[in-house]
Design a protein around this motif. Structure first.
Motif, PDB file in Angstrom:
ATOM      1  N   PRO A 110     -35.561  83.934 -37.238  1.00 41.67           N
ATOM      2  CA  PRO A 110     -35.068  82.986 -36.179  1.00 41.67           C
ATOM      3  C   PRO A 110     -36.064  82.289 -35.478  1.00 41.67           C
ATOM      4  O   PRO A 110     -36.180  81.454 -34.710  1.00 41.67           O
ATOM      5  N   GLN A 111     -37.446  83.285 -35.378  1.00 44.69           N
ATOM      6  CA  GLN A 111     -38.627  82.611 -34.570  1.00 44.69           C
ATOM      7  C   GLN A 111     -39.644  82.140 -35.403  1.00 44.69           C
ATOM      8  O   GLN A 111     -40.843  81.976 -34.816  1.00 44.69           O
ATOM      9  N   GLY A 157     -35.664  80.453 -42.147  1.00 46.33           N
ATOM     10  CA  GLY A 157     -36.653  80.145 -40.899  1.00 46.33           C
ATOM     11  C   GLY A 157     -36.332  78.813 -40.145  1.00 46.33           C
ATOM     12  O   GLY A 157     -35.285  78.036 -40.527  1.00 46.33           O
ATOM     13  N   THR A 158     -37.239  78.847 -39.113  1.00 38.71           N
ATOM     14  CA  THR A 158     -37.179  77.569 -38.313  1.00 38.71           C
ATOM     15  C   THR A 158     -37.448  76.178 -39.130  1.00 38.71           C
ATOM     16  O   THR A 158     -37.133  75.069 -38.666  1.00 38.71           O
ATOM     17  N   ASP A 159     -37.899  76.412 -40.251  1.00 39.86           N
ATOM     18  CA  ASP A 159     -38.301  75.378 -41.251  1.00 39.86           C
ATOM     19  C   ASP A 159     -37.706  75.153 -42.270  1.00 39.86           C
ATOM     20  O   ASP A 159     -38.056  74.443 -43.135  1.00 39.86           O
ATOM     21  N   SER A 199     -32.926  86.370 -42.114  1.00 38.87           N
ATOM     22  CA  SER A 199     -33.616  85.054 -41.170  1.00 38.87           C
ATOM     23  C   SER A 199     -34.777  85.629 -40.444  1.00 38.87           C
ATOM     24  O   SER A 199     -35.092  86.778 -40.026  1.00 38.87           O
TER      25      SER A 199
END
Length: 127
Positions: A83-84, A107-109, A81
């Motif tokens: 995460p940011q 990811g975040t997207d 991951s």
């Protein structure tokens, strides 16, 4: 995108749940199966900077690979991951890539997969 990973939705959800438990640290694990992902094998992240990097704990990785082999499965992908950040390989991901399987990045997207270090995207087909 000539290579494709087939992933049952419930195993994608299981993987996401594992990575959410690890946040804000990067999480890491393996996907194993025959033609499609059949097993999610979460691994401890032993990276000295787990907020920005991942390193599967070596003994846990060895045990997981032996389990995969014992069950007659193949290693299909390594997941981790961001995460940011986005679901794109970081320079560190590219530099440290050693395995000839897709690297799946959450990811975040969203989620994407790549062959590294070359950076070729691999398709993800949800079942």
């Amino acid at each position: 995108m000539s290579q494709v990973l087939y992933v049952p939705r419930n195993l994608l959800a299981e993987t996401r749940a594992h990575l959410l438990r690890e946040a804000p640290r990067e999480g890491v694990g393996l996907w194993a199966g025959r033609r499609e992902v059949e097993r999610v094998l979460p691994l401890p992240n032993a990276h000295p900077e787990p907020l920005t990097g991942y390193l599967a704990e070596p003994l846990a990785l060895l045990r997981a690979l032996k389990e995969v082999e014992r069950e007659g499965l193949s290693l299909l992908a390594i997941y981790h991951s961001h995460p940011q950040g986005p679901a794109l390989p970081s320079p560190r991901d590219i530099r440290e890539a050693r395995w000839r399987v897709p690297y799946v990045i959450f990811g975040t997207d969203g989620v994407r997969a790549f062959l590294l270090p070359e950076g070729r995207e691999v398709g993800l087909v949800l079942l």
